[in-house]
Design an enzyme around this catalytic site. Sequence first.
Site, PDB file in Angstrom:
ATOM      1  N   ARG A 297       0.749  -0.896   0.090  1.00 62.26           N
ATOM      2  CA  ARG A 297       0.173   0.240   0.192  1.00 62.26           C
ATOM      3  C   ARG A 297       1.212   1.025  -0.475  1.00 62.26           C
ATOM      4  NH1 ARG A 297      -2.078  -3.586   4.017  1.00 62.26           N
ATOM      5  NH2 ARG A 297      -3.790  -4.155   3.695  1.00 62.26           N
TER       6      ARG A 297
ATOM      7  N   LYS B 277      -2.281  -2.312   7.931  1.00 62.73           N
ATOM      8  CA  LYS B 277      -3.642  -2.434   8.409  1.00 62.73           C
ATOM      9  C   LYS B 277      -3.877  -3.198   9.407  1.00 62.73           C
ATOM     10  CE  LYS B 277      -7.556  -2.057   5.682  1.00 62.73           C
ATOM     11  NZ  LYS B 277      -8.560  -2.488   4.280  1.00 62.73           N
TER      12      LYS B 277
ATOM     13  N   HIS C 239      -3.125   2.216  -5.306  1.00 62.37           N
ATOM     14  CA  HIS C 239      -3.431   0.815  -5.178  1.00 62.37           C
ATOM     15  C   HIS C 239      -3.252  -0.095  -6.254  1.00 62.37           C
ATOM     16  CE1 HIS C 239      -4.693  -1.117  -0.943  1.00 62.37           C
ATOM     17  NE2 HIS C 239      -4.937  -1.882  -2.013  1.00 62.37           N
TER      18      HIS C 239
ATOM     19  N   ARG D 216      -0.813  -2.316  -6.548  1.00 60.43           N
ATOM     20  CA  ARG D 216      -1.536  -4.173  -5.479  1.00 60.43           C
ATOM     21  C   ARG D 216      -1.451  -4.691  -5.683  1.00 60.43           C
ATOM     22  NH1 ARG D 216      -0.766  -5.294   0.394  1.00 60.43           N
ATOM     23  NH2 ARG D 216      -3.161  -6.217   0.789  1.00 60.43           N
TER      24      ARG D 216
ATOM     25  N   HIS E 101      -3.445 -10.695   4.000  1.00 56.61           N
ATOM     26  CA  HIS E 101      -4.935 -10.720   3.810  1.00 56.61           C
ATOM     27  C   HIS E 101      -5.325 -11.376   5.150  1.00 56.61           C
ATOM     28  CE1 HIS E 101      -5.681  -9.534  -0.716  1.00 56.61           C
ATOM     29  NE2 HIS E 101      -5.218  -8.309   0.233  1.00 56.61           N
TER      30      HIS E 101
ATOM     31  N   TYR F 292      -8.310 -12.330  -7.231  1.00 54.85           N
ATOM     32  CA  TYR F 292      -7.609 -11.885  -8.079  1.00 54.85           C
ATOM     33  C   TYR F 292      -8.088 -12.900  -8.807  1.00 54.85           C
ATOM     34  CZ  TYR F 292      -5.886  -8.372  -4.869  1.00 54.85           C
ATOM     35  OH  TYR F 292      -6.187  -6.726  -4.081  1.00 54.85           O
TER      36      TYR F 292
END
Length: 318
Positions: A129, A154, A259, A262, A285, A294
Amino acid sequence: MKSIQNEIRLRGYSYKTEKSYLGWIRQFIYFNNKQHPQNLGTEEVKSFLTFLAVDRHVAVNTQKSALNALVFMYDKVLKQPLGEIGFTLATKQRSLPLVLSELEVQTVLKQLKDGNKLAVALMYGSGLRVSECLNLRLHDIDFDQNALRIINSKENKDRVTLLSPRLFGAVRQLIEQAIVVQKNDNLLGIGSSMPPALGRKYPNAFRSPGWAFLFPSTTTCLHPISKIECRHHLHPSVIRKALKLAVSQAGIFKRVTCHTFRHSFATHMLSNGTDIRTVQDLLGHNDVKTTQIYTHVLGQHYAGTDSPLNRLDFDEDI
């Protein structure tokens, strides 16, 4: 507002979350004609959320952020839990992330220069990020392991991700520049911004080259919490402005943000045969379902299928 701020800091929330919560609570108070939230309740919260959805047309996630801020205030600060609000948030439909092809990434990178080019290359090459990229400190870089340590990302998570050997030269050059900035600041008695608690525990840590940012800001500022003069990292708007110009010069008409790189990292890793659980770990994640989005971008969700048009016999110059 001060008691809310103290409660947020007591719980170790990020400064970004603090700003968001205080901003939403301030808007809620003004929406209700500056009444004290203690005198308000479920109905007023519901009216405010409805106003955001109907009049302001905010996105679903924005609506959720406002709700989280108000629930925090009533539950943790005022000790008046809202309970069942009876309000249904708008459902968010699945949206596929926009990705660039490898050629498009290469074209954009050619339009960038110096630190801006390296920042975008790191976001693409390491799946970062923009905040993670700019928060990199010199001790987070491991050339021996071809790795980057991402600290307090995050949800306050740490992880390790890739560092492409092709970037070693540019990273080392930026490290040398960052150390020069650090030494000049130290002569003035200042240094890189430090987490307040860590700065108190190690009062001279700001002089250590390891704590210097890889992308230091061009100016010093007062730390928002400790109020000590320091040098923070580069502001994300610097990278965003450079990227916007580069995308325009590259002749790309997609809506490209930081982003996007990424997203492109994850998609290209999967298309090159990398295991989805590995990509999940590299991206940080919690749930593999987040990473599975994805596979839809790749079309792998429909593996083995083909367009029916391909089976027709017709003029290919259509």
